[in-house]
Design a protein around this motif. Structure first.
Motif, short mmCIF file in Angstrom:
data_model
loop_
_atom_site.label_atom_id
_atom_site.label_comp_id
_atom_site.label_asym_id
_atom_site.label_seq_id
_atom_site.Cartn_x
_atom_site.Cartn_y
_atom_site.Cartn_z
N GLY A 107 85.35 24.45 -72.74
CA GLY A 107 85.61 24.08 -74.05
C GLY A 107 86.86 24.10 -74.23
N ASP A 108 87.51 25.00 -73.17
CA ASP A 108 88.91 25.58 -73.31
C ASP A 108 89.32 24.53 -72.81
N HIS A 109 90.96 24.34 -72.78
CA HIS A 109 92.25 23.91 -72.54
C HIS A 109 93.09 24.40 -71.45
N LEU A 110 93.55 23.85 -70.71
CA LEU A 110 94.09 24.76 -69.76
C LEU A 110 95.59 23.76 -69.95
N LEU A 111 96.77 24.11 -69.99
CA LEU A 111 97.97 23.75 -69.40
C LEU A 111 98.04 24.86 -68.39
N ILE A 112 98.31 23.47 -67.58
CA ILE A 112 98.81 23.83 -65.94
C ILE A 112 100.47 22.96 -65.23
N VAL A 113 100.67 23.82 -64.93
CA VAL A 113 102.34 23.46 -64.39
C VAL A 113 101.60 22.42 -63.17
N ASP A 114 102.12 21.07 -63.15
CA ASP A 114 102.27 20.04 -61.98
C ASP A 114 102.89 20.15 -60.68
N SER A 115 102.41 19.80 -59.02
CA SER A 115 103.35 20.72 -58.60
C SER A 115 103.71 22.05 -57.95
N LEU A 116 101.65 22.60 -58.44
CA LEU A 116 101.63 23.81 -58.30
C LEU A 116 100.93 23.72 -56.78
N TYR A 117 100.73 25.17 -56.30
CA TYR A 117 100.17 25.59 -54.89
C TYR A 117 98.51 25.00 -55.13
N GLY A 344 106.51 33.79 -45.66
CA GLY A 344 107.16 35.20 -46.12
C GLY A 344 106.85 36.07 -44.79
N GLY A 345 106.35 35.55 -43.44
CA GLY A 345 106.59 36.79 -42.80
C GLY A 345 107.64 36.52 -42.19
N TYR A 346 108.18 37.09 -40.99
CA TYR A 346 109.03 37.51 -40.03
C TYR A 346 109.99 36.62 -40.06
N GLU A 347 109.27 35.83 -39.45
CA GLU A 347 109.14 34.45 -38.73
C GLU A 347 109.39 33.00 -39.69
N SER A 348 110.47 32.13 -39.15
CA SER A 348 110.48 31.23 -39.50
C SER A 348 109.73 30.00 -39.12
N LEU A 349 109.53 29.02 -40.59
CA LEU A 349 108.07 28.28 -40.61
C LEU A 349 108.81 26.94 -41.11
N VAL A 350 108.50 25.68 -40.31
CA VAL A 350 108.38 23.95 -40.81
C VAL A 350 106.82 23.89 -40.86
N VAL A 351 106.92 22.96 -42.24
CA VAL A 351 105.60 22.12 -42.45
C VAL A 351 106.39 20.81 -42.90
N PRO A 352 105.63 19.51 -42.28
CA PRO A 352 106.00 18.19 -43.81
C PRO A 352 105.31 17.97 -44.63
N THR A 353 105.96 18.09 -45.49
CA THR A 353 104.80 18.56 -46.35
C THR A 353 105.14 16.25 -47.29
N TYR A 354 103.60 16.55 -48.65
CA TYR A 354 103.78 14.94 -49.17
C TYR A 354 103.55 15.50 -50.83
N PRO A 355 104.60 15.94 -51.51
CA PRO A 355 104.49 16.46 -53.06
C PRO A 355 103.85 14.29 -53.77
N GLY A 356 104.19 14.18 -53.23
CA GLY A 356 103.32 12.51 -53.71
C GLY A 356 101.66 13.51 -54.67
N THR A 357 101.13 13.85 -53.26
CA THR A 357 99.51 13.60 -53.06
C THR A 357 99.70 15.08 -54.40
N LEU A 358 100.75 15.81 -55.44
CA LEU A 358 100.62 16.98 -55.52
C LEU A 358 100.55 16.72 -57.14
#
Ligand SMILES: *Cc1c(COP(=O)(O)O)cnc(C)c1O
Length: 398
Positions: A107-117, A344-358
């Motif tokens: 019954g409670d309501h949550l306001l949560i940010v768009d584009s979150l994890y 967040g580790g010591y090494e560089s990383l890359v990933v493709p992202t699809y922000p429209g789906t989130l």
């Protein structure tokens, strides 16, 4: 135990959460492998029950509720962020789920940010909704306008700033002012900033969450979460985390504490390298825009400058439209920016992202493909050459 009050964060990082005198002079707190704690007497056992029932959770009773190793990490991060107590969990998502379920009922309501994890969005849509919680996604740029979205049953406002994948900055103090005035609990995912670059509780947030999997551990070799709470929030979050079985493992807790010691040297280097690469990307014809609030021309820069003491090495970019083949030609053969989740580790990383789906509150209108880059601790010129060769391959695949 060294008194760290009034000391700079870099000094605190070295001394927090350890007490050599208590452990034969050993520098680091030992790893306690424990399910069972032995009680000296019935009175001692009853005392621990009273401690727990009263919500103190000071005494050790059972491995699931933590050990002295857990407490050392909790205390260290709590002090860095100006909290009351913290709760270590099995992973960052566990800390988030524990914090949300601590305060929300049917019954409670949550306001949560768009584009979150992304997995948090899944938790809301697939689990919280099944348990009768109403979820509204709000535009990360809403600011004080959040007041118009509040309903009589709004119990929690959840933030993540900058947002995952798209890196918009939310005005945290504007939102906590609205929440405080209405008795609404606020929870913030602070993983991007680490405890060094932003302290949510100092801006009115009730619970600050880290995927310690990322910068706190810093070596891509463990999963752990931590929720730093103010005094009102601690008992609900602690009870929910232990009542749902979200405890962290002893070796992971120890390694996270070890990672924390060097956070003060790692973060500025991540920021410097990310800034160098982000600026370079802005000059590339293949790139339509870069999303990194530490850049002066980023739309979130003013808020970042006002509230944050630094930036991490994680940022986004949108390429100009290109073909699947071109995109793959670039990403498949990078040698230093390897493709993988987490950061967040010591090494560089890359990933493709699809922000429209989130996202749903503010549509994603960019035509090009998204990238999320993590600048590791490698030499920045080597990293740029790696990306430069990637853009060469992209051009040749046209
Ligand atoms: C990785 C991540 C999490 C989840 O942490 P895990 O330890 O992987 O469960 C939460 N929030 C953000 C922003 C993350 O990047």
């Amino acid at each position: 135990m060294t008194d760290t009050a009034g000391l700079a964060p870099d000094t605190q990082l070295v001394h927090l959460g350890r007490d050599p005198e208590a452990f034969h002079g050993v520098v680091n707190p030992p790893v306690y492998h424990a399910s069972t704690f032995i009680f000296r007497s019935v009175e001692h056992l009853l005392d621990t029950r009273r401690d727990r029932a009263g919500g103190a959770f000071e005494q050790f009773t059972y491995g699931r509720e933590g050990t002295p190793t857990t407490r050392a990490l909790e205390d260290a991060v709590t002090q860095l962020e100006g909290g009351y107590r913290a709760v270590v969990t099995s992973c960052g998502l566990g800390a988030i789920c524990a914090a949300l379920t601590a305060f929300l009922s049917a019954g409670d309501h949550l306001l949560i940010v768009d584009s979150l994890y992304g997995p948090v969005r899944q938790f809301c849509d697939e689990f919280l909704s099944r348990f009768g919680v109403e979820v509204t996604y709000y535009d990360p740029l809403v600011g004080e306008g959040i007041a118009a979205l509040v309903r009589p049953r709004t119990r929690v406002i959840y933030m993540e700033s900058p947002c995952s994948l798209t890196f918009e900055m939310t005005d945290v103090p504007a939102i906590t002012r609205v929440a405080r005035a209405r008795g609404i609990t606020t929870i913030m995912d602070n993983t991007w900033a680490s405890p060094l670059c932003f302290q949510p509780l100092r801006h009115g947030v009730d619970v600050s969450i880290h995927a310690a999997t990322k910068y706190i551990s810093g070596h891509s070799d463990l999963m752990l979460g931590i929720a730093v709470c103010n005094e009102q929030a601690f008992i609900p979050v602690k009870k929910t985390a232990s009542g749902s079985g979200y405890c962290g493992g002893p070796d992971d807790v120890y390694m996270a504490l070890r990672g924390l010691r060097t956070l003060g040297v790692r973060m500025p280097r991540h920021q410097a390298t990310a800034t160098t690469i982000a600026r370079w990307l802005q000059t590339r014809p293949e790139v339509s825009r870069v999303m990194y609030p530490a850049l002066p021309d980023d739309p979130g820069h003013a808020i970042w400058r006002r509230d944050f003491q630094g930036a991490s090495g994680l940022f986004g970019a949108v390429l100009k439209p290109c073909s699947d083949r071109q995109f793959a030609a670039m990403l498949d053969h990078l040698s230093l920016f390897q493709m993988g989740y987490s950061w967040g580790g010591y090494e560089s990383l890359v990933v493709p992202t699809y922000p429209g789906t989130l996202r749903s509150a503010r549509p994603w209108t960019d035509a090009g493909r998204g990238l999320r880059l993590h600048a590791g601790l490698e030499d920045p010129d080597d990293l740029i050459r790696d990306l430069e060769r990637g853009f060469d391959r992209l051009a040749r695949a046209a």
